[in-house]
Design a protein around this motif. Sequence first.
Motif: not given
Length: 348
Positions: A26-32, A65-70
């Motif tokens: 899973v890739a987490i992509i933040g979009a602020p 789980i890979h959190d790629f930040g924002d």
Amino acid sequence: MALRGTLSTFLKTQLQACQISRAHSVAIIGAPFSKGQKRRGVEHGPKAIRDAGLIERLSNLDYPIHDFGDLNFQHPEKDEPYMHVPYPRTVGRANKLLAGAVSSAIGAGHTSIMLGGDHSLAIGSVEGHARQCPDLCLIWVDAHADVNTPDTSPSGNLHGQSVAFMLKDLQDKMPTIPGFSWMKPFLSSQDLVYIGLRDVDAGEHIILKNLGIQYFSMRDIDRMGIGRVMEVTLDHLLARKQRPIHLSFDIDAFDPSLAPATGTPVNGGLTYREGIYITEEIHSTGLLSAMDLVEVNPILGANPDAVESTASLAVDVIASSLGQSREGAHGVYQEVAEGKEDTEQLRL
């Protein structure tokens, strides 16, 4: 023949990317981002969802789980309105960046989870997904249809026009909006289902009816029950063939008593059980390839508890979509069961 072979190879590669993404990681992509509507604060949604324990919750699942930040959105210095649409170039640029990030994540074998931000971001998220999985289908869980065109939109806000950019059926109704020259419609009206509608503009209602789009309002959910709604939804989208699912989930689909910290709350929304059932059923297909969770706005919470409850609900929705079950941890149960000699007792 050479061209046909090249095309066949390309399509096979795309299908493999989609298949890997549904099972591998899973890739987490933040979009602020907040310029798709007029209320500030929704750009803090990704942080609020992470602070509510997203990564810790997902770490209990069975895949990395890979959190790629924002993402870092750069806004143009000048961005004049188009017709009555505010910030068209800003929204277009942000979605182009997001589309590339989602496409890269899915191409690398991840299931993409985009944390918004406002719902205009679905333009880029779904388009980036479609680059890798052109046969995808879209489940839009929302109080609003978000299928206005600039001509039909009362507000002009692009978070209420996201789906119109995607639909090939509306190509002749959408003007050339500055900032979106990179964007070409890619989705058929038959590849889309709405769940949870209860605040639909007059122009949107005409579009839904004229295009024959499958949708379930809250009245339909009351009448049919959420179980039947999901049966019809998945049959409509998957009966002909199994294909990747994109789930775009606006937190305002829930009743405001559950999700108060959001920009456009509408009374009479989904219960907790209905919302989680939707995500559990989508997970059970094994076909979820990308997801958006949008419109958590910490600034609009009346107090810290309102913000926490909204962000925690977002975590529950995402975790359930990825396999967290209300029935408990199946893997642990299987290990215990294998250690028992008297399996008859386990069936009680």
